[in-house]
Design an enzyme around this catalytic site. Structure first.
Site, PDB file in Angstrom:
ATOM      1  N   MET A 129      -0.171   1.368   5.223  1.00 30.65           N
ATOM      2  CA  MET A 129      -0.878   1.782   6.429  1.00 30.65           C
ATOM      3  C   MET A 129      -2.006   0.804   6.734  1.00 30.65           C
ATOM      4  O   MET A 129      -2.640   0.275   5.826  1.00 30.65           O
ATOM      5  CB  MET A 129      -1.437   3.186   6.208  1.00 30.65           C
ATOM      6  CG  MET A 129      -2.161   3.788   7.395  1.00 30.65           C
ATOM      7  SD  MET A 129      -2.574   5.527   7.123  1.00 30.65           S
ATOM      8  CE  MET A 129      -3.646   5.407   5.681  1.00 30.65           C
TER       9      MET A 129
ATOM     10  N   ASP B 149      -4.598  -4.421   6.533  1.00 25.86           N
ATOM     11  CA  ASP B 149      -5.101  -5.278   5.458  1.00 25.86           C
ATOM     12  C   ASP B 149      -4.004  -6.244   5.021  1.00 25.86           C
ATOM     13  O   ASP B 149      -2.866  -5.841   4.762  1.00 25.86           O
ATOM     14  CB  ASP B 149      -5.546  -4.423   4.269  1.00 25.86           C
ATOM     15  CG  ASP B 149      -6.243  -5.259   3.197  1.00 25.86           C
ATOM     16  OD1 ASP B 149      -6.909  -6.243   3.563  1.00 25.86           O
ATOM     17  OD2 ASP B 149      -6.126  -4.898   2.011  1.00 25.86           O
TER      18      ASP B 149
ATOM     19  N   SER C 160       0.843  -1.199   0.000  1.00 31.44           N
ATOM     20  CA  SER C 160       0.000   0.000   0.000  1.00 31.44           C
ATOM     21  C   SER C 160       0.875   1.244   0.000  1.00 31.44           C
ATOM     22  O   SER C 160       1.687   1.426  -0.904  1.00 31.44           O
ATOM     23  CB  SER C 160      -0.955  -0.027   1.196  1.00 31.44           C
ATOM     24  OG  SER C 160      -1.885   1.030   1.120  1.00 31.44           O
ATOM     25  N   THR C 161       0.753   2.092   1.012  1.00 29.36           N
ATOM     26  CA  THR C 161       1.461   3.373   1.034  1.00 29.36           C
ATOM     27  C   THR C 161       2.966   3.172   0.897  1.00 29.36           C
ATOM     28  O   THR C 161       3.575   2.407   1.634  1.00 29.36           O
ATOM     29  CB  THR C 161       1.178   4.109   2.359  1.00 29.36           C
ATOM     30  OG1 THR C 161      -0.223   4.091   2.610  1.00 29.36           O
ATOM     31  CG2 THR C 161       1.676   5.531   2.302  1.00 29.36           C
TER      32      THR C 161
ATOM     33  N   HIS D 226      -3.023  -1.033  -3.019  1.00 29.52           N
ATOM     34  CA  HIS D 226      -4.188  -0.197  -2.752  1.00 29.52           C
ATOM     35  C   HIS D 226      -4.164   1.037  -3.648  1.00 29.52           C
ATOM     36  O   HIS D 226      -3.321   1.921  -3.484  1.00 29.52           O
ATOM     37  CB  HIS D 226      -4.208   0.253  -1.291  1.00 29.52           C
ATOM     38  CG  HIS D 226      -4.463  -0.856  -0.330  1.00 29.52           C
ATOM     39  ND1 HIS D 226      -4.011  -0.838   0.970  1.00 29.52           N
ATOM     40  CD2 HIS D 226      -5.134  -2.032  -0.462  1.00 29.52           C
ATOM     41  CE1 HIS D 226      -4.398  -1.948   1.593  1.00 29.52           C
ATOM     42  NE2 HIS D 226      -5.069  -2.687   0.738  1.00 29.52           N
TER      43      HIS D 226
END
Length: 354
Positions: free
Chosen positions: A290, A293, A171-172, A197
């Site tokens: 972050m 998940d 993700s991030t 994401h």
């Protein structure tokens, strides 16, 4: 000490509404500017913790400014860009250049977005303020460098297959980080299924960009695509993706369903399907991001006999997702970013867990 944010956008209306949104969320707006050349001297007087940056602006575009910023005064940046095909491409370049994350600023419904205090900007700025900029710097260095008692397999998984399969959740900070990993692999690498994401449309540009810089074939996944050695299938934004078996072959299913863990696509959805369909023939990797998940899904893969790894804290831009997986005992190994490709290839050639 509160978070200080600086807004750079050529629209006075956008600056006004986003300033109000951040202020209502407890974030101090220490300044605004219509373009980067106006912003630079203002920020010198009171340097922000996070910069919210538009892409297309007069005098200096957001990407050019971002490169200058990262070379001279690295600061967490949240892109706030418009969802157009051109905008997607530009935003992907910005993320690759060092932006921590982005918030979608739609062309249609912009007024509603600006007036919606839950539009995601506050959360993105808070996450960016916690970002590990040293990891971003190290990622840029890597991008410039050359390539260098277990349960039985669950029902639905073959006991053993000729080829391994890799599932990655990220993700991030993932745009740069995954490029480091994939550029070290060639067409002999195991097939990879991945959730990054991202909202709808961005994953197409993301996949296309990776396809041009990697030896691997990188595609935004379509329903029914086969998982093959040397191929990376990335879940499309706005859709979930799961693994299915078709005889001895693996294919992906792309489908609509409610969000899981606040995300669609969700890493947990992918990982749990891999645990069920591939079992110990799979390799699971959770990387910078972050939230949590993918943590429970990686645990499912681990319990199904897969080799699993989490990215280490020092090389994560945000250590949330890997940290949660490690807490659950889901990771066999904790691996720095620059060693992740080598770990993956080693895991692909290790004997299956007994």
């Amino acid at each position: 000490m509160g978070i200080k944010a600086f807004l750079i956008d050529d629209s006075a209306v956008v600056r006004k509404h986003l300033s109000e949104t951040l202020t209502a969320g407890g974030i101090q707006v220490c300044g605004t500017a219509a373009d980067p050349l106006f912003a630079w001297p203002k920020m010198q007087a009171d340097w922000p913790d996070v910069i919210v940056l538009d892409v297309e602006m007069p005098r200096m575009d957001g990407i050019s400014f971002l490169k200058k910023l990262m070379s001279e005064h690295a600061t967490p940046v949240v892109m706030c860009s418009t969802l157009t095909e051109k905008g997607c491409e530009t935003t992907m370049q910005a993320l690759a250049a060092g932006a921590v994350s982005f918030v979608t600023k739609p062309k249609i419904g912009l007024k509603d977005f600006l007036e919606d205090k839950s539009n995601g900007l506050v959360e993105a700025v808070r996450a960016a303020a916690r970002a590990n900029l040293r990891a971003v710097s190290n990622v840029n260095t890597r991008l410039a460098a050359p390539r260098a008692v277990v349960p039985m397999a669950p029902a639905g998984a073959m006991a053993e297959t000729t080829d391994r399969l890799v599932a990655i959740g990220i993700s991030t900070g993932g745009v740069q980080s995954i490029e480091v990993v994939l550029k070290q692999l060639d067409r002999t690498a195991p097939g990879i299924v991945m959730v990054q994401h991202m909202p709808e449309k961005f994953t197409a540009s993301f996949s296309a960009r990776l396809n041009t810089v990697c030896e691997l074939e990188v595609l935004e996944a379509k329903d029914g695509d086969r998982v093959l050695n040397g191929r990376v299938l990335i879940a499309p934004g706005g859709k979930h993706m799961r693994l299915k078996r078709s005889g001895a072959q693996y294919v992906v299913e792309v489908f609509d369903a409610p969000v899981v863990n606040h995300h669609r696509p969700s890493v947990d959805v992918l990982f749990r399907s891999v645990a069920s369909c591939a079992g110990r023939n799979a390799i699971g990797i959770i990387m910078t991001g972050m939230g949590d998940d993918g943590a429970r899904g990686l645990r499912d893969m681990h319990q199904a006999g897969a080799h699993t790894a989490a990215q280490d804290e020092d090389t994560c831009v945000v250590f949330g997702m890997p940290q949660e997986a490690i807490k659950l005992g889901a990771a066999d190994d904790v691996v720095p970013l620059h060693n992740m490709a080598a770990w993956m290839l080693h895991a692909a050639h290790k004997p299956l867990k007994a």
